[in-house]
Design a protein around this motif. Structure first.
Motif, PDB file in Angstrom:
ATOM      1  N   ALA A   1      26.467  -1.005  -6.130  1.00 53.06           N
ATOM      2  CA  ALA A   1      27.040  -0.913  -4.791  1.00 53.06           C
ATOM      3  C   ALA A   1      27.366  -2.287  -4.216  1.00 53.06           C
ATOM      4  CB  ALA A   1      26.084  -0.167  -3.858  1.00 53.06           C
ATOM      5  N   ASP A   2      26.631  -3.301  -4.655  1.00 47.48           N
ATOM      6  CA  ASP A   2      26.896  -4.670  -4.197  1.00 47.48           C
ATOM      7  C   ASP A   2      27.959  -5.368  -5.041  1.00 47.48           C
ATOM      8  OD1 ASP A   2      25.017  -4.412  -2.210  1.00 47.48           O
ATOM      9  OD2 ASP A   2      23.416  -5.433  -3.307  1.00 47.48           O
ATOM     10  N   GLY A   3      28.451  -4.700  -6.057  1.00 52.97           N
ATOM     11  CA  GLY A   3      29.389  -5.315  -6.991  1.00 52.97           C
ATOM     12  C   GLY A   3      30.839  -5.175  -6.578  1.00 52.97           C
ATOM     13  N   PRO A   4      31.759  -5.619  -7.441  1.00 52.75           N
ATOM     14  CA  PRO A   4      33.202  -5.566  -7.156  1.00 52.75           C
ATOM     15  C   PRO A   4      33.755  -4.167  -7.409  1.00 52.75           C
ATOM     16  CG  PRO A   4      32.833  -6.576  -9.298  1.00 52.75           C
ATOM     17  CD  PRO A   4      31.478  -6.301  -8.721  1.00 52.75           C
TER      18      PRO A   4
ATOM     19  N   ARG B   1      38.935 -13.469  -5.411  1.00 51.65           N
ATOM     20  CA  ARG B   1      38.973 -14.804  -4.800  1.00 51.65           C
ATOM     21  C   ARG B   1      37.563 -15.280  -4.441  1.00 51.65           C
ATOM     22  NH1 ARG B   1      42.685 -18.049  -2.565  1.00 51.65           N
ATOM     23  NH2 ARG B   1      44.317 -16.475  -2.890  1.00 51.65           N
ATOM     24  N   VAL B   2      36.781 -14.367  -3.868  1.00 54.18           N
ATOM     25  CA  VAL B   2      35.404 -14.696  -3.500  1.00 54.18           C
ATOM     26  C   VAL B   2      34.590 -15.070  -4.732  1.00 54.18           C
ATOM     27  CG1 VAL B   2      33.249 -13.646  -2.680  1.00 54.18           C
ATOM     28  CG2 VAL B   2      35.343 -13.366  -1.362  1.00 54.18           C
ATOM     29  N   ALA B   3      34.772 -14.321  -5.821  1.00 54.96           N
ATOM     30  CA  ALA B   3      34.008 -14.572  -7.037  1.00 54.96           C
ATOM     31  C   ALA B   3      34.342 -15.928  -7.650  1.00 54.96           C
ATOM     32  CB  ALA B   3      34.262 -13.466  -8.051  1.00 54.96           C
ATOM     33  N   VAL B   4      35.619 -16.259  -7.669  1.00 57.17           N
ATOM     34  CA  VAL B   4      36.031 -17.552  -8.244  1.00 57.17           C
ATOM     35  C   VAL B   4      35.508 -18.704  -7.385  1.00 57.17           C
ATOM     36  CG1 VAL B   4      38.001 -19.023  -8.763  1.00 57.17           C
ATOM     37  CG2 VAL B   4      38.047 -16.600  -9.392  1.00 57.17           C
ATOM     38  N   GLU B   5      35.641 -18.570  -6.079  1.00 57.50           N
ATOM     39  CA  GLU B   5      35.165 -19.623  -5.188  1.00 57.50           C
ATOM     40  C   GLU B   5      33.645 -19.784  -5.300  1.00 57.50           C
ATOM     41  OE1 GLU B   5      36.613 -18.404  -1.385  1.00 57.50           O
ATOM     42  OE2 GLU B   5      38.655 -19.170  -1.744  1.00 57.50           O
ATOM     43  N   ALA B   6      32.939 -18.671  -5.400  1.00 55.51           N
ATOM     44  CA  ALA B   6      31.483 -18.731  -5.534  1.00 55.51           C
ATOM     45  C   ALA B   6      31.075 -19.352  -6.858  1.00 55.51           C
ATOM     46  CB  ALA B   6      30.895 -17.328  -5.409  1.00 55.51           C
TER      47      ALA B   6
ATOM     48  N   LYS C   1      28.948 -22.733  -7.372  1.00 57.11           N
ATOM     49  CA  LYS C   1      27.619 -22.395  -7.920  1.00 57.11           C
ATOM     50  C   LYS C   1      26.783 -21.582  -6.930  1.00 57.11           C
ATOM     51  CE  LYS C   1      27.248 -26.230 -11.221  1.00 57.11           C
ATOM     52  NZ  LYS C   1      28.684 -26.597 -11.166  1.00 57.11           N
ATOM     53  N   GLN C   2      27.466 -20.598  -6.322  1.00 54.48           N
ATOM     54  CA  GLN C   2      26.811 -19.696  -5.386  1.00 54.48           C
ATOM     55  C   GLN C   2      26.972 -18.255  -5.865  1.00 54.48           C
ATOM     56  OE1 GLN C   2      28.846 -20.548  -1.721  1.00 54.48           O
ATOM     57  NE2 GLN C   2      27.673 -22.427  -1.321  1.00 54.48           N
ATOM     58  N   LYS C   3      26.206 -17.353  -5.271  1.00 51.57           N
ATOM     59  CA  LYS C   3      26.297 -15.960  -5.622  1.00 51.57           C
ATOM     60  C   LYS C   3      27.367 -15.298  -4.741  1.00 51.57           C
ATOM     61  CE  LYS C   3      23.587 -11.697  -6.042  1.00 51.57           C
ATOM     62  NZ  LYS C   3      22.246 -11.073  -5.895  1.00 51.57           N
TER      63      LYS C   3
END
Length: 267
Positions: A207-210, A250-255, A259-261
């Motif tokens: 549920a927290d995933g893409p 976009r959020v995943a690449v930026e994170a 080096k963030q979740k």
């Protein structure tokens, strides 16, 4: 005797997780006409609700679901046309399994006990099958001189291969949890008392995933099962374009670069 005030299927949504629970424990969650309609409608509601990002399908009591309620089926064979036995595959079982297999979000079958007949077929159609150690599968259809329904002819060979699927469908027997894991019918097996916690942990992760990416993965897997390589590559390209334009990507690449979740929104 079932309590007439208890609905045969419950549908609850909390924090992006929808739980669809069969609630006929005294009848091992067998499927009456009322139950099939309620289950179909609950799954359609989960598929359509953008707030739902993962679905858990489970039973109550000592069974997941043992398929068609045979007492009701006998009544239909005896002439009670109002039970809809002649059209139940088209009206109920097909829409139920289609909703499970094609909804654009992950579905977990939390198999809390025996899953037989259409009950096993529903679990086979889910994306994940988490079994309690006392659970098991039995296709059951041929034992009462039936063919098979609820997608078993499509899902079972893809899970365990044609030869094993033929054996389990033509010579039905109960496949225990550990054997189910070794065959590929189970995603994981846990002790019975750990089932709720294990399913909750997996559901929370999903549920927290893409969600958009999960839905795209489901669609390309279904497409590739019945299309050639060229068509499957085209389908992959289309879904990559859609997911590549998503906020989650976009959020995943930026994170990743920071080096963030990542925190996904499912869009």
């Amino acid at each position: 005797m079932s309590d007439p005030d208890v609905q045969p299927v419950s549908y609850d949504v909390a924090d992006g997780i929808a739980t669809v629970r069969l609630r006929r424990p005294d009848a091992m969650n067998s499927l009456t006409l009322e139950t099939k309609v309620a289950l179909r409608d609950a799954l359609h509601a989960a598929a359509a609700d953008s707030a739902v990002r993962c679905v858990v399908l489970t039973g109550s009591g000592r069974a997941f679901c043992v398929g068609q309620d045979l007492q009701e089926h006998v009544a239909w064979l005896g002439g009670d046309e109002e039970l809809g036995g002649a059209t139940t595959v088209v009206d109920h079982y097909n829409p139920i399994v289609t909703a499970i297999a094609t909804m654009p979000k992950p579905v977990i079958a939390a198999v809390n006990g025996i899953a037989a007949g259409a009950g096993s077929s529903m679990a086979f159609a889910a994306d994940f099958r988490v079994l309690g150690r006392s659970a098991g599968f039995n296709t059951a259809f041929a034992a009462i001189a039936f063919s098979c329904d609820t997608g078993a002819s499509w899902t079972l060979p893809r899970l365990i291969g044609h030869a094993r699927a033929t054996d389990l469908l033509m010579r039905p027997r109960t496949v225990g949890a550990d054997e189910a894991l070794s065959l590929g019918l189970a995603t994981s097996v846990v002790d019975d008392e750990q089932l709720d916690a294990a399913v909750a942990e997996l559901a929370r992760e999903l549920a927290d995933g893409p969600t958009l990416a999960y839905g795209a993965i489901k669609r390309v897997l279904v497409h590739s099962a019945s299309h050639d390589l060229a068509s499957s590559l085209e389908q992959e390209g289309q879904k990559m374009a859609i997911t590549g334009a998503s906020s989650d990507h976009r959020v995943a690449v930026e994170a990743f670069l920071a080096k963030q979740k990542p925190v996904f929104t499912g869009r």
